[in-house]
Design an enzyme around this catalytic site. Structure first.
Site, PDB file in Angstrom:
ATOM      1  N   THR A  38       0.876  -1.171   0.000  1.00  0.00           N
ATOM      2  CA  THR A  38       0.000   0.000   0.000  1.00  0.00           C
ATOM      3  C   THR A  38       0.915   1.223   0.000  1.00  0.00           C
ATOM      4  N   ASP A  61      -2.050  -9.740  -0.700  1.00  0.00           N
ATOM      5  CA  ASP A  61      -2.988  -9.156   0.268  1.00  0.00           C
ATOM      6  C   ASP A  61      -3.318 -10.203   1.344  1.00  0.00           C
ATOM      7  N   PHE A  83       2.091  -7.953  11.317  1.00  0.00           N
ATOM      8  CA  PHE A  83       2.158  -6.486  11.389  1.00  0.00           C
ATOM      9  C   PHE A  83       1.172  -5.819  10.432  1.00  0.00           C
ATOM     10  N   THR A 102      -8.727  -4.488   6.206  1.00  0.00           N
ATOM     11  CA  THR A 102      -7.425  -5.140   6.416  1.00  0.00           C
ATOM     12  C   THR A 102      -7.242  -5.566   7.877  1.00  0.00           C
ATOM     13  N   THR A 134      -1.600  -2.493  19.517  1.00  0.00           N
ATOM     14  CA  THR A 134      -1.264  -1.160  20.004  1.00  0.00           C
ATOM     15  C   THR A 134      -1.825  -0.899  21.395  1.00  0.00           C
ATOM     16  N   ASP A 135      -1.193   0.033  22.107  1.00  0.00           N
ATOM     17  CA  ASP A 135      -1.737   0.445  23.404  1.00  0.00           C
ATOM     18  C   ASP A 135      -3.005   1.284  23.239  1.00  0.00           C
ATOM     19  N   GLU A 136      -3.274   1.719  21.991  1.00  0.00           N
ATOM     20  CA  GLU A 136      -4.438   2.589  21.777  1.00  0.00           C
ATOM     21  C   GLU A 136      -5.750   1.852  22.023  1.00  0.00           C
ATOM     22  N   TYR A 159      -9.234   3.467  13.902  1.00  0.00           N
ATOM     23  CA  TYR A 159      -8.006   2.650  13.905  1.00  0.00           C
ATOM     24  C   TYR A 159      -7.959   1.761  15.144  1.00  0.00           C
ATOM     25  N   ALA A 161     -10.255   0.953  17.212  1.00  0.00           N
ATOM     26  CA  ALA A 161     -11.370   0.001  17.291  1.00  0.00           C
ATOM     27  C   ALA A 161     -11.109  -1.205  16.392  1.00  0.00           C
ATOM     28  N   LYS A 163      -8.144  -2.389  15.600  1.00  0.00           N
ATOM     29  CA  LYS A 163      -7.086  -3.197  16.231  1.00  0.00           C
ATOM     30  C   LYS A 163      -7.667  -3.967  17.431  1.00  0.00           C
ATOM     31  N   ASN A 188       3.998   4.131  20.993  1.00  0.00           N
ATOM     32  CA  ASN A 188       4.417   4.766  19.737  1.00  0.00           C
ATOM     33  C   ASN A 188       5.870   4.444  19.419  1.00  0.00           C
ATOM     34  N   TYR A 216      -1.124  19.459  16.783  1.00  0.00           N
ATOM     35  CA  TYR A 216      -2.577  19.377  16.969  1.00  0.00           C
ATOM     36  C   TYR A 216      -2.941  19.887  18.358  1.00  0.00           C
ATOM     37  N   ARG A 292      -6.973  17.027  16.300  1.00  0.00           N
ATOM     38  CA  ARG A 292      -7.497  15.795  15.711  1.00  0.00           C
ATOM     39  C   ARG A 292      -8.841  15.465  16.385  1.00  0.00           C
TER      40      ARG A 292
HETATM   41  P1  NAD Z   1       2.999   0.799   8.460  1.00  0.00           P
HETATM   42  O1  NAD Z   1       1.750   1.523   8.072  1.00  0.00           O
HETATM   43  O2  NAD Z   1       4.303   1.488   8.337  1.00  0.00           O
HETATM   44  O3  NAD Z   1       3.122  -0.544   7.588  1.00  0.00           O
HETATM   45  C1  NAD Z   1       2.036  -1.386   7.327  1.00  0.00           C
HETATM   46  C2  NAD Z   1       2.462  -2.388   6.263  1.00  0.00           C
HETATM   47  O4  NAD Z   1       1.356  -3.293   6.045  1.00  0.00           O
HETATM   48  C3  NAD Z   1       2.776  -1.749   4.918  1.00  0.00           C
HETATM   49  O5  NAD Z   1       3.967  -2.299   4.403  1.00  0.00           O
HETATM   50  C4  NAD Z   1       1.587  -2.106   4.054  1.00  0.00           C
HETATM   51  O6  NAD Z   1       1.888  -2.209   2.671  1.00  0.00           O
HETATM   52  C5  NAD Z   1       1.183  -3.436   4.647  1.00  0.00           C
HETATM   53  N1  NAD Z   1      -0.245  -3.763   4.394  1.00  0.00           N
HETATM   54  C6  NAD Z   1      -1.313  -2.954   4.608  1.00  0.00           C
HETATM   55  N2  NAD Z   1      -2.440  -3.597   4.240  1.00  0.00           N
HETATM   56  C7  NAD Z   1      -2.074  -4.838   3.814  1.00  0.00           C
HETATM   57  C8  NAD Z   1      -2.780  -5.950   3.332  1.00  0.00           C
HETATM   58  N3  NAD Z   1      -4.109  -5.936   3.195  1.00  0.00           N
HETATM   59  N4  NAD Z   1      -2.088  -7.063   3.003  1.00  0.00           N
HETATM   60  C9  NAD Z   1      -0.736  -7.103   3.128  1.00  0.00           C
HETATM   61  N5  NAD Z   1      -0.016  -6.056   3.569  1.00  0.00           N
HETATM   62  C10 NAD Z   1      -0.679  -4.938   3.902  1.00  0.00           C
HETATM   63  O7  NAD Z   1       2.727   0.288   9.925  1.00  0.00           O
HETATM   64  P2  NAD Z   1       3.746   0.152  11.160  1.00  0.00           P
HETATM   65  O8  NAD Z   1       3.861   1.467  11.815  1.00  0.00           O
HETATM   66  O9  NAD Z   1       4.951  -0.582  10.716  1.00  0.00           O
HETATM   67  O10 NAD Z   1       2.887  -0.775  12.140  1.00  0.00           O
HETATM   68  C11 NAD Z   1       2.968  -2.203  12.059  1.00  0.00           C
HETATM   69  C12 NAD Z   1       1.987  -2.810  13.044  1.00  0.00           C
HETATM   70  O11 NAD Z   1       2.298  -2.340  14.354  1.00  0.00           O
HETATM   71  C13 NAD Z   1       0.532  -2.432  12.788  1.00  0.00           C
HETATM   72  O12 NAD Z   1      -0.257  -3.583  13.012  1.00  0.00           O
HETATM   73  C14 NAD Z   1       0.233  -1.358  13.807  1.00  0.00           C
HETATM   74  O13 NAD Z   1      -1.136  -1.371  14.187  1.00  0.00           O
HETATM   75  C15 NAD Z   1       1.141  -1.783  14.960  1.00  0.00           C
HETATM   76  N6  NAD Z   1       1.577  -0.669  15.834  1.00  0.00           N
HETATM   77  C16 NAD Z   1       2.309   0.357  15.296  1.00  0.00           C
HETATM   78  C17 NAD Z   1       2.751   1.374  16.154  1.00  0.00           C
HETATM   79  C18 NAD Z   1       3.604   2.505  15.634  1.00  0.00           C
HETATM   80  O14 NAD Z   1       3.991   3.381  16.435  1.00  0.00           O
HETATM   81  N7  NAD Z   1       3.975   2.548  14.379  1.00  0.00           N
HETATM   82  C19 NAD Z   1       2.401   1.370  17.504  1.00  0.00           C
HETATM   83  C20 NAD Z   1       1.622   0.321  17.984  1.00  0.00           C
HETATM   84  C21 NAD Z   1       1.244  -0.711  17.139  1.00  0.00           C
HETATM   85  P1  TYD Z   2       1.066   9.918  15.330  1.00  0.00           P
HETATM   86  O1  TYD Z   2       2.519   9.877  14.975  1.00  0.00           O
HETATM   87  O2  TYD Z   2       0.066  10.105  14.225  1.00  0.00           O
HETATM   88  O3  TYD Z   2       0.767   8.614  16.192  1.00  0.00           O
HETATM   89  P2  TYD Z   2      -0.572   8.215  17.059  1.00  0.00           P
HETATM   90  O4  TYD Z   2      -1.707   9.040  16.591  1.00  0.00           O
HETATM   91  O5  TYD Z   2      -0.737   6.761  16.731  1.00  0.00           O
HETATM   92  O6  TYD Z   2      -0.199   8.447  18.494  1.00  0.00           O
HETATM   93  O7  TYD Z   2       0.853  11.119  16.337  1.00  0.00           O
HETATM   94  C1  TYD Z   2       1.570  11.192  17.561  1.00  0.00           C
HETATM   95  C2  TYD Z   2       1.022  12.369  18.334  1.00  0.00           C
HETATM   96  O8  TYD Z   2       1.367  13.582  17.625  1.00  0.00           O
HETATM   97  C3  TYD Z   2      -0.497  12.385  18.426  1.00  0.00           C
HETATM   98  O9  TYD Z   2      -0.880  12.904  19.699  1.00  0.00           O
HETATM   99  C4  TYD Z   2      -0.937  13.335  17.335  1.00  0.00           C
HETATM  100  C5  TYD Z   2       0.210  14.314  17.259  1.00  0.00           C
HETATM  101  N1  TYD Z   2       0.493  14.888  15.948  1.00  0.00           N
HETATM  102  C6  TYD Z   2       0.618  16.291  15.800  1.00  0.00           C
HETATM  103  O10 TYD Z   2       0.460  17.058  16.761  1.00  0.00           O
HETATM  104  N2  TYD Z   2       0.917  16.788  14.562  1.00  0.00           N
HETATM  105  C7  TYD Z   2       1.075  15.990  13.469  1.00  0.00           C
HETATM  106  O11 TYD Z   2       1.334  16.495  12.350  1.00  0.00           O
HETATM  107  C8  TYD Z   2       0.948  14.559  13.637  1.00  0.00           C
HETATM  108  C9  TYD Z   2       1.121  13.635  12.463  1.00  0.00           C
HETATM  109  C10 TYD Z   2       0.679  14.073  14.897  1.00  0.00           C
END
Ligand code: NAD
Ligand code: TYD
Length: 363
Positions: A38, A61, A83, A102, A134-136, A159, A161, A163, A188, A216, A292
């Site tokens: 994606t 997919d 992931f 997804t 996620t912790d969310e 999101y 909900a 997860k 995060n 935000y 937000r």
């Molecule tokens: P990301 O958005 O960077 O990557 C998601 C990946 O999934 C992408 O490579 C995308 O192409 C692939 N993908 C999406 N839909 C797909 C599908 N239908 N089939 C196959 N592949 C698909 O996400 P991330 O930040 O690396 O997060 C990875 C996981 O960790 C997620 O499940 C997210 O909910 C969880 N998570 C992330 C964070 C964070 O801070 N980034 C925190 C807590 C939990």
């Molecule tokens: P984000 O990186 O989108 O992660 P998450 O929403 O999963 O916590 O955002 C981290 C925090 O930063 C969140 O409280 C929203 C805030 N934020 C901003 O204030 N400005 C921005 O441009 C973005 C992307 C996030």
């Protein structure tokens, strides 16, 4: 025989760091990475691993049950580290459909494949389905308190909900079918290869180019920040030593207000790169914008269980993690440029031509 792990979403931010970590730290394992590519999936994130004989990439997919079943059959998958997801809260507010599809249906498809392919009781000693969440899912905290594994679920964005929904499905497959599942709920993440829609890479990019840094609301929302390398180690620990059916919270012990993070990034860039043409400090780019919708105020993780039971705690301090992250983005401006101008999306074609999902599989 090599242990074979199916990683989903391995071309995303955390997935790519994890695939690289496994191929480096567990050289006897085989990694099959399925990713739909994606907007968030970037093959260039694993360019250095493309020729590793222990690595197989499949463009596909996770919602495609036939493809997932075929991968389980062909590769004799023993573990899944899941992931793949739509991961950005802002996008879930403007377009929740893909999140439901997804994050919920995709997880269901993977669970069904694991259930069909890991039927025998003795497989439970080897097979593992690790769902990365996620912790969310726990909702939003006031000024005090922490999320533990016992905190009731209270997701508040499409999101979170989606997860939470997938977490419930994963647990249901453990209780109903005895599927050997594990769950991790992390805070995060930050580090290399994060798509610049998320706070840290977005701010790093805008601040370099003298663009506004959107905050935000009042910028006092709190997140707990986890360096992605620590997260990869924690996931590996849970995969290898976690107790089946259990959840583990993973956090960085780094609670910070958004405004603090942005100010820190501005100050680091002011020290490391040329000043803005105006000569002003980069903090002057900070711009408070509309909040937000439903913005959760505070997330904070109690990561005591994984420390007590599995002996994991983060190795990197926040200062070390941020220093390495800023250095990485400065040293990899080509990566950022490729993401911003969209050329990263043609990387796959240049590597593999226009072949379909399964043909791209190296085996
Ligand atoms: P990301 O958005 O960077 O990557 C998601 C990946 O999934 C992408 O490579 C995308 O192409 C692939 N993908 C999406 N839909 C797909 C599908 N239908 N089939 C196959 N592949 C698909 O996400 P991330 O930040 O690396 O997060 C990875 C996981 O960790 C997620 O499940 C997210 O909910 C969880 N998570 C992330 C964070 C964070 O801070 N980034 C925190 C807590 C939990
Ligand atoms: P984000 O990186 O989108 O992660 P998450 O929403 O999963 O916590 O955002 C981290 C925090 O930063 C969140 O409280 C929203 C805030 N934020 C901003 O204030 N400005 C921005 O441009 C973005 C992307 C996030």
């Amino acid at each position: 025989m090599a242990y074979t792990v199916l990683v989903t979403g391995g071309c995303g931010f955390i997935g790519a760091n994890f695939v690289r970590f496994l191929l480096t730290e567990r050289p006897n394992w085989r990694v099959v990475n399925i990713d739909k590519l994606t907007y968030a999936g970037n093959q260039a994130n694993l360019a250095d691993m493309a020729d590793n004989p222990a690595y197989t990439f499949v463009h596909g997919d996770i919602c495609d049950q036939n493809l997932i079943n075929e991968l389980f059959d062909r590769h004799k998958v023993q573990a899944v580290v899941h992931f793949a997801a739509e991961s950005h809260v802002d996008r879930s507010i403007t377009g929740p459909d893909a999140f439901i599809h997804t994050n919920i249906n995709g997880t269901f498809v993977l669970l069904e494949a694991a259930r069909a392919h890991w039927p025998a009781k003795d497989q439970a000693a080897v097979c593992r389905f690790l769902h990365v969440s996620t912790d969310e899912v726990y909702g939003s905290l006031g000024p005090t308190g922490y999320f533990t594994e016992e905190t009731p679920y209270d997701p508040r964005s499409p999101y979170s909900a989606s997860k939470a929904s997938s977490d419930h499905l994963v647990r249901a497959y453990f209780h109903t079918y005895g599927l050997p599942v594990l769950l991790t709920n992390c805070s995060n993440n930050y580090g290399p290869y994060q798509f610049p829609e998320k706070l840290i890479p977005l701010v790093l990019n805008n601040a370099q180019h003298g663009k506004p840094l959107p905050i935000y609301g009042d910028g006092q929302n709190v997140r707990d920040w986890l360096y992605v390398v620590d997260h990869c180690e924690a996931i590996t620990k849970v995969l290898e030593s976690g107790q089946v059916g259990e959840s583990y919270n993973i956090g960085g012990h780094n609670e910070k207000k958004n405004l603090e993070i942005v100010e820190l990034l501005c100050d680091l860039l002011d020290k490391k790169i040329a000043p803005l043409p105006s000569g002003a400090a980069r903090r002057s780019l900070i711009t408070f914008v509309r909040d937000r919708a439903g913005h959760d105020r505070r997330y904070a993780i109690d990561a005591g269980k994984i420390e007590r039971e599995l002996g994991w705690r983060p190795r990197f301090t926040f200062e070390q993690g941020m220093e390495q992250t800023v250095e990485w983005y400065l040293a990899n401006r080509d990566w950022m440029d490729g993401v911003l101008d969209g050329s990263y999306q043609s990387y796959y074609e240049s590597m593999y031509g226009s072949r379909g999902a399964v043909q791209a599989d190296k085996e």
